[in-house]
Structures are given as C-alpha cells and as structure tokens.
Design a protein around this motif. Structure first.
Motif, PDB file in Angstrom:
ATOM      1  N   GLY A  99       0.835  -1.182   0.000  1.00 57.97           N
ATOM      2  CA  GLY A  99       0.000   0.000   0.000  1.00 57.97           C
ATOM      3  C   GLY A  99       0.874   1.238   0.000  1.00 57.97           C
ATOM      4  O   GLY A  99       2.015   1.227  -0.478  1.00 57.97           O
ATOM      5  N   ILE A 100       0.356   2.309   0.572  1.00 58.23           N
ATOM      6  CA  ILE A 100       1.177   3.508   0.706  1.00 58.23           C
ATOM      7  C   ILE A 100       1.665   3.690   2.139  1.00 58.23           C
ATOM      8  O   ILE A 100       2.441   4.589   2.419  1.00 58.23           O
ATOM      9  CB  ILE A 100       0.430   4.763   0.223  1.00 58.23           C
ATOM     10  CG1 ILE A 100      -0.853   4.953   1.003  1.00 58.23           C
ATOM     11  CG2 ILE A 100       0.148   4.682  -1.267  1.00 58.23           C
ATOM     12  CD1 ILE A 100      -1.467   6.304   0.780  1.00 58.23           C
ATOM     13  N   LEU A 101       1.176   2.819   3.046  1.00 59.04           N
ATOM     14  CA  LEU A 101       1.732   2.701   4.389  1.00 59.04           C
ATOM     15  C   LEU A 101       2.153   1.254   4.587  1.00 59.04           C
ATOM     16  O   LEU A 101       1.493   0.334   4.093  1.00 59.04           O
ATOM     17  CB  LEU A 101       0.705   3.067   5.461  1.00 59.04           C
ATOM     18  CG  LEU A 101       0.127   4.474   5.501  1.00 59.04           C
ATOM     19  CD1 LEU A 101      -0.808   4.610   6.706  1.00 59.04           C
ATOM     20  CD2 LEU A 101       1.204   5.533   5.549  1.00 59.04           C
ATOM     21  N   ASP A 102       3.243   1.036   5.330  1.00 59.23           N
ATOM     22  CA  ASP A 102       3.627  -0.331   5.652  1.00 59.23           C
ATOM     23  C   ASP A 102       2.862  -0.812   6.879  1.00 59.23           C
ATOM     24  O   ASP A 102       1.993  -0.113   7.408  1.00 59.23           O
ATOM     25  CB  ASP A 102       5.144  -0.457   5.807  1.00 59.23           C
ATOM     26  CG  ASP A 102       5.695   0.351   6.988  1.00 59.23           C
ATOM     27  OD1 ASP A 102       4.927   0.689   7.911  1.00 59.23           O
ATOM     28  OD2 ASP A 102       6.909   0.646   6.978  1.00 59.23           O
ATOM     29  N   ARG A 103       3.177  -2.004   7.364  1.00 58.42           N
ATOM     30  CA  ARG A 103       2.402  -2.559   8.474  1.00 58.42           C
ATOM     31  C   ARG A 103       2.693  -1.858   9.801  1.00 58.42           C
ATOM     32  O   ARG A 103       1.952  -2.020  10.772  1.00 58.42           O
ATOM     33  CB  ARG A 103       2.671  -4.060   8.609  1.00 58.42           C
ATOM     34  CG  ARG A 103       2.142  -4.889   7.466  1.00 58.42           C
ATOM     35  CD  ARG A 103       0.638  -4.900   7.372  1.00 58.42           C
ATOM     36  NE  ARG A 103      -0.009  -5.694   8.384  1.00 58.42           N
ATOM     37  CZ  ARG A 103      -1.186  -6.293   8.236  1.00 58.42           C
ATOM     38  NH1 ARG A 103      -1.847  -6.182   7.102  1.00 58.42           N
ATOM     39  NH2 ARG A 103      -1.712  -6.993   9.213  1.00 58.42           N
ATOM     40  N   LEU A 104       3.771  -1.079   9.852  1.00 58.85           N
ATOM     41  CA  LEU A 104       4.001  -0.217  11.010  1.00 58.85           C
ATOM     42  C   LEU A 104       3.259   1.102  10.873  1.00 58.85           C
ATOM     43  O   LEU A 104       3.402   1.995  11.705  1.00 58.85           O
ATOM     44  CB  LEU A 104       5.498   0.053  11.182  1.00 58.85           C
ATOM     45  CG  LEU A 104       6.350  -1.126  11.653  1.00 58.85           C
ATOM     46  CD1 LEU A 104       7.825  -0.811  11.515  1.00 58.85           C
ATOM     47  CD2 LEU A 104       6.017  -1.472  13.099  1.00 58.85           C
ATOM     48  N   ASN A 105       2.458   1.195   9.783  1.00 59.36           N
ATOM     49  CA  ASN A 105       1.724   2.421   9.461  1.00 59.36           C
ATOM     50  C   ASN A 105       2.655   3.578   9.157  1.00 59.36           C
ATOM     51  O   ASN A 105       2.298   4.755   9.346  1.00 59.36           O
ATOM     52  CB  ASN A 105       0.747   2.799  10.573  1.00 59.36           C
ATOM     53  CG  ASN A 105      -0.387   1.809  10.750  1.00 59.36           C
ATOM     54  OD1 ASN A 105      -1.200   1.950  11.645  1.00 59.36           O
ATOM     55  ND2 ASN A 105      -0.457   0.777   9.902  1.00 59.36           N
ATOM     56  N   ASN A 106       3.853   3.273   8.673  1.00 55.25           N
ATOM     57  CA  ASN A 106       4.818   4.291   8.268  1.00 55.25           C
ATOM     58  C   ASN A 106       4.766   4.492   6.761  1.00 55.25           C
ATOM     59  O   ASN A 106       4.415   3.584   6.009  1.00 55.25           O
ATOM     60  CB  ASN A 106       6.228   3.886   8.690  1.00 55.25           C
ATOM     61  CG  ASN A 106       6.428   3.976  10.187  1.00 55.25           C
ATOM     62  OD1 ASN A 106       5.732   4.721  10.871  1.00 55.25           O
ATOM     63  ND2 ASN A 106       7.370   3.206  10.718  1.00 55.25           N
ATOM     64  N   PRO A 107       5.143   5.676   6.287  1.00 55.86           N
ATOM     65  CA  PRO A 107       4.992   5.993   4.869  1.00 55.86           C
ATOM     66  C   PRO A 107       5.873   5.156   3.948  1.00 55.86           C
ATOM     67  O   PRO A 107       7.054   4.934   4.215  1.00 55.86           O
ATOM     68  CB  PRO A 107       5.404   7.474   4.789  1.00 55.86           C
ATOM     69  CG  PRO A 107       5.189   8.006   6.157  1.00 55.86           C
ATOM     70  CD  PRO A 107       5.531   6.868   7.075  1.00 55.86           C
ATOM     71  N   ARG A 108       5.274   4.724   2.870  1.00 58.94           N
ATOM     72  CA  ARG A 108       6.005   4.220   1.716  1.00 58.94           C
ATOM     73  C   ARG A 108       6.108   5.343   0.682  1.00 58.94           C
ATOM     74  O   ARG A 108       5.594   6.449   0.890  1.00 58.94           O
ATOM     75  CB  ARG A 108       5.292   3.010   1.115  1.00 58.94           C
ATOM     76  CG  ARG A 108       5.415   1.729   1.942  1.00 58.94           C
ATOM     77  CD  ARG A 108       4.954   0.529   1.136  1.00 58.94           C
ATOM     78  NE  ARG A 108       5.152  -0.716   1.848  1.00 58.94           N
ATOM     79  CZ  ARG A 108       6.301  -1.388   1.884  1.00 58.94           C
ATOM     80  NH1 ARG A 108       7.366  -0.906   1.246  1.00 58.94           N
ATOM     81  NH2 ARG A 108       6.394  -2.516   2.537  1.00 58.94           N
ATOM     82  N   GLN A 109       6.737   5.041  -0.421  1.00 58.97           N
ATOM     83  CA  GLN A 109       6.968   6.053  -1.451  1.00 58.97           C
ATOM     84  C   GLN A 109       5.666   6.701  -1.923  1.00 58.97           C
ATOM     85  O   GLN A 109       5.585   7.915  -2.111  1.00 58.97           O
ATOM     86  CB  GLN A 109       7.684   5.392  -2.634  1.00 58.97           C
ATOM     87  CG  GLN A 109       8.145   6.338  -3.714  1.00 58.97           C
ATOM     88  CD  GLN A 109       8.718   5.567  -4.897  1.00 58.97           C
ATOM     89  OE1 GLN A 109       7.995   4.886  -5.619  1.00 58.97           O
ATOM     90  NE2 GLN A 109      10.023   5.639  -5.072  1.00 58.97           N
ATOM     91  N   GLY A 110       4.625   5.888  -2.098  1.00 54.37           N
ATOM     92  CA  GLY A 110       3.360   6.414  -2.594  1.00 54.37           C
ATOM     93  C   GLY A 110       2.741   7.456  -1.690  1.00 54.37           C
ATOM     94  O   GLY A 110       2.066   8.378  -2.156  1.00 54.37           O
TER      95      GLY A 110
END
Length: 699
Positions: free
Chosen positions: A588-599
């Motif tokens: 997604g645009i957040l990882d499972r730690l709810n931290n931002p990915r590139q998107g």
C-alpha cells in the motif's frame, strides 16, 4: 436525491477563511545533561540533543508567530537535581538559537509524575516544583495573539492535593471567564484520556476527579483545541467542541505502544523506541473560522553542534483535507483504521492491567496527504463508536462512501437512514443472478436516503476466467466499459427509476489508470450518471504478490491526476496499508508499522501542488517516451506535466511546447526547483528521485 448530472461535490464542511497566523507545538524533547551523556538505558535517548537541535533549525525556517513546548523538556527527573540542572542548561543553550518566542509547559520529567501509587516513580512534590520555577519559570500562564487566547497549565499537580492545585484551578477558571468570547487554545502535558472519556486510569492519563474537572473546563468554556504531550505518539479525539491532539515526540517513541501494529519493529527501531517515522511536531494554522494542523515528520534527523544551519529549500506545502480543492482520489479502508488495541502490562510504566488505545496512525497519514475521501464497509456503520468517530472527522473535511452488498435487511436499512448524515455516497453491490429478487428493495431504500447511490456488479465465473486466463476462486466486482448495455438496462428499469446516480467501474491491474479514468468519465457522461472507479492494486491471481513500490506509486499518481480532470469521477485505491498476508499480497502507501512508503509522499506532494490551483483541470495529451511516460493537465493558473519512470532510467527527456516559467517538483521529497539547467529547445531532461514521479508546473 442529488441530481445524477451534477458534478461530484468537493466542498469543505465550513469555509475556514483566511489564514491569520501559524504557530508550532513541540513536545517531549527529553534533552540530556550532555551531548552524549545520558542517564537512560536506551541508546536512542543519546540522540535527543541532536534531534532537538535539528528541530530548532527546522522551526527557524518557518513563518511562525511562536512555539509552545508541551512538556518533558529534559530527561533527568528532578529526583536527580544535579543532572536536572545540567540538562536544563543544555535546553536553554539550544532554544537561545530559536528565532521565535517560546512558551514552556511542565511535564512529568520536569516536575515529577502525577500522583501514582503503582509505579516506582518520582512523584510531584514542592521541592520538584521549585526546581521548575528556578530553571523554567511559571507553572501556568496565559497570553494572547490577535483575538486568540493561549493557556498553559501544569497537569501533574491535578489530583495532587498540593496547595498549588487549588491555586491553578482558581486561576484557570478566572482566566477563562475573563477571556470569554475569545478563541481559546489549551496546552497541557498529561492527556485526560486516549480513546474514551470513561476509560480506566493508567500511567498515561489523568485520573478522577481531575479528569472530569478538566473535561468540564473544555466543554464549559468552548475550548477550540487542546494540545498534549507525554505519550510520544499521535492521537486525535474530539470532546464537546474541542479538538484534542496528542502529539508525537521529537526524541523517541514510547515503545509500549508498538503493540498497536501487527508486525515486528524494524531492525534499527530498538523495539519500537527508535521508530523514526513517528517522530515530529505540529504546525498549527489558525484561520478566521477554525484551524488545521500540519504534522511535520522529522524522521529522527539530527544536527551536530557548531555546524552551519542548512540553506533554505523550497518544498511543496502539504494541504489538509479540509483545504484540498481537488480531492478526487481516496482510499478503500479495508483494514480497521479505527482499531482499538489492548496494550499489555509491560513492567515498565504499567504492570497491573492492560490499557485500551485506538491506533490513529492511519488518520495521521490521511491528514498529512490531504486525502478527503474514504470508502468504508458496513462494519464501520454498525459500531456506535465508529459512527461518532466519522461524524467528528467530517469536521476535518472527510467524505465517507459506504459500501455494502445486496438488499439490506430491515435493521440495516433503518441504521443507514438514521445515519445518512455521515456519508457522501453509498455503493451497493449486486449479483445479476438474483437481481430480480432484490431490485425492488434496492430501489426503495435508495429513494429513502438523500445520498448518491452507485451500483456495482459481481463478476461471474466466466468473466473472471476471461480476465485471468483461468478460473480463480475469488470475488471481484465493478462494471467494465463493455458492460455499457447492462448499465443502460439498469437505468431503464422502473424499479430503479430516480434511484441510481452512478456506477462502480473496475480498473484492473493491466489497464492504464489515466486512460481508464478518462474512459469511465466519458461513459458516465453518456449515461448521465457519475462514476466511482476502483483502482485495483493487485492482479487477477490471488497468489501473485504486487510489492513493487514504483508500480504502486506510478499507478496512484496517474489515477489522482486523471481524477482531478473529470468532475463526474471519483477514484478509490483499494490498498491503503500493506496486505502482507492472506490473498492478493500487495504494497500500500503505508507499511504494516503504518509508516509511509513512497506512494504516501507522492500523494502528499501531488495534492499539495495541485491544491494551489483553483481549477478546474482539463486533461491534455499523454505520451510514451524512452524510460517512461508523461500526462498533461491544465488548471486555472498553471499547466502540469506528470512524468513517470518505468524504473529503467534515472532520467528521461519529455517534449514540451514551452519551457518558460517552469518549476520541477520532486514528488518524493517535495523539493521545488526551476529546472533551468535541464532545458533544451522544446524538451526537458527530467531527473528522478528513486525513479518516482516528477511534476512539472508552468505558472
């Protein structure tokens, strides 16, 4: 029922008016007695002074009226007065370089913990209060800025029985009475509660009777906002008419709350305490009729002493959902984005019971990106707390689309009718094989609600086989362009007369989002309805993982820009947080730690850039070049070119009719430059950061 031919509305709940001024709120800076000298057993605490120095430098580059620190200025507690005094000296050395006025709030590390029988902590007492007075000044105070009144209180003395508790209470009530009619912002350290006003007391909230008193103060005096520290994580609540913000720390994360996430902390996260993406502070923008908060993530950046301050860099300003003019793309909230989690006794700060908290990091990311539209399942309507939560979030500009399947039963129908004020639209999925049995009931309930109704259709086994080349035992929904006759047939049915406002379109992974969104808009226009496009972030095979961040980022960026050019189309991306297990594994645009990915960064900066243009936008030419492709749109004030890389090159050449007044925006970092060194006779040499999309703007 809204007119089917009306453009999809994106309007704030209430206009905010002009921005009057901005201020910053920081908290839990936890400065040590020396640059590397630290009395904490955790290694990350040694970075607190360097991280604070970075924050001061970052604040100095912003247009702020003042800064408020809401507590735990230093780490050594007053029970060790020699270290306390040294740390206080380090704090004053650092803030002496701050170019904005600074107001201080006492925290438990500064004056002692709240009254607490179950933790071996240094509780508040007269000697500790005297140390604060000596080194930092007043325990409670108030000041004005314009027509706004700002109040700071010492939360630690609440329920203490000390003489100063009564004095503070009398002072506060007199001050608020004197300033009745002003907009009031309250600042404290301990939160009255995390998730529910009647939750059990624990180490981190205020116990009774002080909690009830504090909540009565909020309601009685119509406090506009409450800013709180102490918990080193983000939470948002609304009590009466007060927005209550629990802020992230600048120094470290309280690792007991890492239990909110269903995954092990990262390798450098020190069991969650050094989860850098969760560090930061707030910039609060006060407008004529309300306020919005920008969350500034610092990512644990540090600055060494005696190093020059960095040069100012222009970046795209983020836009809050309430101020986003072009929020046509939203997200499908498949996972529980309001989840209540029980934090186990840790032996650190709580040992005798679990404590309930809501995970608000999904909300924090939504606010940072300026995302307004959220697609929610029936489950969010069935839960009373979730309903009230969505009502509160509507005040922040959010628009909720409910989705369900088939004809609702009587109980569900009444629940939808009674709570339709929460929603901006309702999507109903139908199975063609049983449509005759339920079509009348769907038409009846659709006419009972004052909501746009969208129909979606279940894909048949034969259709799924045709899409994937073989049959997979999965469920898929949504209309395709070749279903035009079916959509016409549904609109012609007497049972649905005056009931249907739009259709849900399925945007499969093999399709180009730009072209598919344009096509959906054209088809909806022919039918005289609206389109809700579901942007699939996975393929047809449930065993195939889609974990390519660049593919995700490009796809969402294209869909976002395309949706902004069609006033009869909304788009929902179907993956907000990683799905790292089960079927259709995908990023997604957040990882499972709810931290931002590139998107996340690309959505944030693309919305930030486009929101500066009053619009409307019109789609222009799109094309393919070696190494990527480009898409064009024209707004009221600027023209835009979105350039996406296929990952094979770090730069591509894009043909342009003109290259004057050109600004290039790196959509990962948000950095803006004029691209003057990259122009060559009708083309521009576009460089990429991690191959992520770039936006070109012609003012």
């Amino acid at each position: 029922m809204p007119g089917a031919n009306d453009p999809i509305s994106i309007t704030p709940v209430r206009p905010l008016g002009h921005r009057l001024f901005s201020f910053a709120v920081i908290t839990d800076t936890h400065l040590n007695q020396g640059e590397d000298d630290c009395n904490s057993p955790f290694e990350v605490n040694r970075l607190a002074n360097r991280r604070m120095r970075h924050v001061v430098r970052d604040l100095n580059q912003r247009d702020l009226a003042f800064v408020i620190n809401v507590g735990d200025l230093i780490h050594p507690v007053p029970a060790v007065p020699d270290l306390y005094e040294q740390a206080a000296a380090r704090f004053h050395e650092q803030v002496a370089k701050l170019t904005h006025p600074l107001y201080l709030t006492p925290g438990n590390h500064d004056v002692g913990d709240k009254p607490n029988d179950w933790a071996p902590s240094a509780g508040i007492c007269e000697d500790y209060l005297a140390l604060w007075s000596k080194h930092f000044g007043a325990h409670y105070q108030a000041f004005d800025h314009g027509d706004c009144h700002f109040v700071i209180i010492n939360a630690q003395i609440i329920n203490s029985g000390l003489a100063c508790e009564t004095k503070q209470r009398q002072w506060l009530e007199n001050d608020l009475k004197t300033n009745k009619g002003k907009r009031i912002f309250l600042n404290s350290h301990y939160p009255p509660y995390f998730s529910k006003p009647d939750e059990e007391e624990n180490y981190d909230n205020i116990g009774e009777p002080g909690r009830t008193w504090m909540l009565e103060v909020l309601a009685k005096h119509n406090i506009e906002a409450l800013f709180i520290g102490h918990v080193h994580n983000f939470w948002y609540n609304r009590y009466a008419n007060t927005d209550c913000y629990l802020l992230p720390s600048t120094s470290f994360v309280r690792q007991d709350y890492s239990e909110m996430f269903r995954i092990k902390p990262g390798p450098d996260d020190q069991a969650g305490r050094n989860d850098k993406a969760k560090l930061g502070y707030f910039v609060v923008h006060v407008h004529e009729d309300g306020h919005v908060c920008d969350i500034i993530r610092t990512y644990g950046e540090t600055s060494a002493p005696n190093t020059p301050e960095p040069a100012a860099v222009e970046r795209v300003a983020a836009v809050h959902p309430r101020l986003n003019r072009h929020a046509a793309l939203g997200f499908d909230m498949r996972q529980n984005w309001m989840e209540i989690v029980e934090i186990p006794p840790t032996g650190g700060l709580d040992e005798f019971d679990r404590k309930e908290v809501r995970n608000d990091y999904p909300l924090m990311a939504i606010w940072e990106m300026g995302v307004r539209r959220l697609r929610v399942p029936m489950r969010d309507l069935l839960v009373a707390d979730a309903r009230e939560r969505m009502r509160a979030l509507k005040r922040h500009g959010h628009e909720f689309t409910l989705f369900s399947f088939g004809e609702p039963d009587e109980r569900t129908r009444e629940l939808i009718v009674a709570n339709q004020d929460i929603f901006s639209a309702w999507e109903i999925g139908v199975n063609s094989e049983v449509l005759e049995r339920i079509i009348g009931g769907i038409g009846n309930i659709a006419r009972r609600v004052d909501l746009p109704i969208y129909l979606s259709r279940l894909r048949s086994i034969d259709e799924l086989r045709a899409e994937s080349g073989r049959y997979f035992h999965v469920i898929n929904q949504g209309f395709l362009a070749n279903d035009l006759d079916q959509m016409k047939g549904l609109l012609a049915r007497d049972e649905l007369a005056g009931a249907i406002d739009g259709f849900v379109f399925r945007l499969t992974a093999d399709r180009n989002p730009w072209e598919a969104v344009q096509e959906a808009g054209e088809l909806a226009g022919q039918l005289g309805v609206k389109a809700s496009v579901h942007l699939r972030m996975c393929g047809a095979n449930p065993a195939e993982a889609k974990e390519d961040d660049l593919w995700v980022t490009n796809r969402i960026a294209e869909a976002l820009l395309a949706a902004c050019t069609k006033d009869n189309v909304s788009v929902f991306a179907d993956t907000f947080i990683d799905n790292d297990r089960g079927y259709f594994v995908r990023n997604g645009i957040l990882d499972r730690l709810n931290n931002p990915r590139q998107g996340f960064h690309v959505v944030r900066h693309l919305y930030g850039a486009l929101s500066q243009d009053t619009g409307p936008f019109a789609a222009g030419p799109a094309g393919t070049v070696e190494g990527g492709r480009y898409l064009t749109a024209t707004g009221s004030e600027s023209s835009y070119v979105l350039v996406v890389s296929d990952g094979s090159l770090s730069n591509i050449e894009v043909p342009l009719d003109k290259t004057d007044n050109l600004r290039r925006i790196d959509l990962v970092t948000g950095i803006v430059d004029c691209a003057s060194d990259a122009r060559e006779a009708g083309t521009i040499f576009v460089q990429f950061h991690e191959n992520a999309p770039v936006l070109l703007q012609f003012s």
